[in-house]
Structure formats: structure tokens, C-alpha cells
Write a protein that holds these residues in place. Sequence first.
Motif, mmCIF file in Angstrom:
data_model
loop_
_atom_site.group_PDB
_atom_site.id
_atom_site.type_symbol
_atom_site.label_atom_id
_atom_site.label_comp_id
_atom_site.label_asym_id
_atom_site.label_seq_id
_atom_site.Cartn_x
_atom_site.Cartn_y
_atom_site.Cartn_z
ATOM 1 N N SER A 192 -4.396 3.299 -1.759
ATOM 2 C CA SER A 192 -3.189 4.711 -2.120
ATOM 3 C C SER A 192 -3.412 5.756 -1.049
ATOM 4 N N HIS B 149 -6.845 -5.139 0.730
ATOM 5 C CA HIS B 149 -6.551 -6.350 -0.258
ATOM 6 C C HIS B 149 -7.160 -7.351 -0.130
ATOM 7 N N ARG C 41 2.092 1.422 -3.464
ATOM 8 C CA ARG C 41 1.454 2.016 -4.171
ATOM 9 C C ARG C 41 0.713 3.942 -4.507
ATOM 10 N N GLU D 150 -8.890 -0.342 -9.885
ATOM 11 C CA GLU D 150 -8.831 0.934 -9.867
ATOM 12 C C GLU D 150 -9.439 1.579 -8.492
ATOM 13 N N GLU E 79 -8.545 0.123 -5.582
ATOM 14 C CA GLU E 79 -6.565 0.540 -5.746
ATOM 15 C C GLU E 79 -6.349 2.183 -4.958
ATOM 16 N N ALA F 238 -9.140 -6.679 -3.576
ATOM 17 C CA ALA F 238 -7.740 -6.793 -4.547
ATOM 18 C C ALA F 238 -7.896 -8.028 -5.023
ATOM 19 N N GLU G 98 1.069 -1.336 -0.069
ATOM 20 C CA GLU G 98 -0.019 -0.277 0.226
ATOM 21 C C GLU G 98 1.187 1.445 -0.053
#
Length: 485
Positions: free
Chosen positions: A419, A373, A269, A412, A415, A376, A266
Motif C-alpha cells: 500500500s 506480491h 489496497r 499484514e 500488504e 504475499a 496495490e
Amino acid sequence: MSPQTPQCAVILCRISDARDEDTTGVDDQERHCRALADRLGWKVWRVIVENDVSAYKRRKIQLPDGSYGLRTFRPGLRDAITWLTTGEADGLIAYDLDRAVRDPRDLEDLIDAVEMRKPRPPVESVTGSLRLANDADITMARVMVAVANKASRDTGRRVANARLRMATNGEYGGGIRPFGFHKDGVTVEPAEAAEIVRATEALLAGSSLRFVTKSVNAAGVRTSRGKEWTTMELRQMLMRPRNAGLAVYRGEIVGRASWPAIVPEESWRALVALLTDPARRTSPGNKARWLGSGLYRCGGCGRPVVCSLSGGRRAVYRCRPTRGETRQPGQHVVRVAIPLDKFVEELVIERLSRPDAVDLLVQDQREDVAPLHDQAVALRARLDEQAILHADGVIDARQYATGSSRIRSQLEEIESRISAASQGSVFAGVVDTDDPPATWKGLDLGRKRALLDALMTVTILPAGRGRAPDGSYFDPTSVKIEPKR
């Protein structure tokens, strides 16, 4: 025998794989080619060295007519062909046919250069595999280059498949030792890994890339090749997926790697998002040079102010309309920068020095990334399932594209949340030190501005004329401070 003895011969030396700028291979070629020139009585005019240059791999380039095409990138060979065509050179020596050309188009250009001149400039090689003296020689060269080109294609395909298999399995694919790891590419080098962590945290906390690069070099830290860092090299190194324990094939992340992560995924990213943000100012001309430029606000119109030099060469803050807009009506402010920055800086230091300042770290805690996570991972698995269904003919191309697009959009978003939740606390390494004021003085301007922006809003109010009661021209009551923390 050649119809002429070249007096301006060119030697062409090339090797496709030279590690760490090693020139041993091309040096040996040059020595053998010079020995052949001496035996033939040729005089050497130029030596072209193409070290670590492929004669097979092509890239997309713009052609002289403005169109684009795939060509091998061989500036040295292009020079040699031009010199043979114009007559500046009257002979060519290479170690071997493979060392000279491996692309049929390059060979045809070389043949044209030879056949256009009368008499033909001789072309020779140490091994005897490259001669263009007559039709039989040219035909043989064409056959041999075609065979060599096919061999290169076969090798390239096998290497690509091997690298894909290794990347999918999370294995190290070899190459120059990656910074942060030992030569095996898997074992972490603790001292270098610590530098990666420090640099990542500093950038996420607001420091500039230029400042971090300068600090790394000042500490004596060098690249894996023993050189000082440039901002571009450091940026590229910190953005490597391998730092987060991710394996990559041709720029795409294909899974977890066999080596441990140096920084959490993380955090990596978040750093990539930061360094690739289109809004990020990288032009030296646009770089903020003053503490409050773009952060302080005008008490008249509410716009951010910028700092510029006034007629007396004094730095002053003033508001400016954005490009294409007219100045809004109202009482706009102009304020000398140095005393204002000093006043604001003292307030920031006082806030960072309070006993409860460490609570700012707790306030910076963000969304729990563990569930993100998991989501994802599930979305990536669904993408793989979509690919399998399409390959098996269960869904058609339209269904595959529609389904994949929706899944990628969801991925996306996840993520992006990871971030955002992983941005380092701007207060870390400042409020938790023994001497926050001393730490503040050692920070770069970017980090100071990030702290200021996190702590307070500064509005410059209209001020009266003349000196303040203490004899100065700066009036603290003309500055409005609104704490954010």
C-alpha cells in the motif's frame, strides 16, 4: 364464518426478492387481497407493503429489555401485530401463509395477538393457507411454518455453498450490475472503468472524496441504477475488491476473479488503507478550509498553525496548544491568512512550472511491489496449508492459532508495504500537463494542500509593525520557505 366482519382490516403484502425496487409482486398481492376483502365484506383500513424483505433471515437486534437476540426484521409485521393486540385493527389478510410469516417466533406473536382479543380478530389468506380461527387452524399453521422454515434453511445452505464455490472459482455470483462492468459482471465497461481509475488516482494523489464525488456527478456519470453518486456510495464502490480483480465471499477475499482488474491490486489496497484510516478527518467541522491550516508552522514555538476568524472577522493563522496542554513560552505569531496564502500559492505554482518539474514524478517512485506480491501469495498459500493440516488433525487448535497468527502478521506487514509503495504521485496530472498553473487553479483544496506539503515547509516568522516598503502590510521576509524537492 367469522364471528365478526372486520371494519379496520390490515392487508399484509410481502416479497423477499425484488430486483431494482420492482413492486410488481407486492402490487399483485395487494390486488388479490383487496378482492378477497370485497368478497368477505371486510373494510380495509391499512395496507402494509414489505418489498424485498425476507421473512426468514434474522439479524442481531437489541430487544426491549436491553438484551440482544436474533430476530427477523419485519417492521410492517410488527405494526400489524401491535394493531391487532390493541384493537386498532380487527382483521388481517395476506396472500399466503409464506407471505405473512416463515419464522416460528413471528407466528407465535401473531397467534398471541389473535387469542388475546375477544372475539378473535379473523386472519385470512387468498390461498386459504393462513387461518387462525381455532386450535386445528393454529396447529396446522405451526406445522406449515416449521416446514417452510426448514425449506428456507435448506435453500439458504445450498445458495451459500453455491456462492462459496463460485467465489472460490473466481466466478460472478450475480446481482445488480456492478459499476464498471456489463450485466454479465465480467466484461469491463470501458467508460465506467476509466472513471474508477480516475477517481482512484485522484484520491491517492490527495483530492478529497467530496470533491471527487462532485466532479463525477458534474461529468454526468451515474451509478449502475442511473442515479447521482453520494460520497458514501462512491466510497463503497471504489473500495470493492472486484475493482482489483479479486473474488469475495461474505466479505473475505478468496482468490483471483475471472474478470480483469480495473485498477492494480496495490493501488486498490492503498486506496482502502487511505479511506479506512482512523486518522482520516471526515467531520465537516474538522475539514481544513485554508491552504496552510495545520501545514504552516509558528516561528515562535514550532507548532502547526490553524486558521480562524479574528475579532474583525478576518481569517488569521495562529498557533494553539493541543488539548490538555498549556501554551508554550515564546513569541507566537498571528498572520492574516489571505495575503500569506496568496504568496505561498505563487511559490508553489512557480515550482510546478519549472522545466525540471517533471522530475518530481521520478522522485516519487517507490519500492518495487512485484517481489512483495510474490511474498504475499506465498504467505496466503501457507495459511491454506495450515487450515488443511488442522482439518486433517496433524496440528491441534493451539498450533493452528499460533502458526496462523504469525503468518497473518507477516502478511499484514507485506500488504502495508504494498500500500505504501502504491500511493499515487501527488504530482501526476499537474507537472506533466501543458499548463501547470491553470491545472493548479482547477484543483480542489485537498489536492493543493497535498502538493504544498510535498514541496515545502512554511514557517511564519515574527514581522515588524507598519506597512512594507511597497505600501502593503504583508512582508515576504517574514515567511521562511524550506524546499523539500
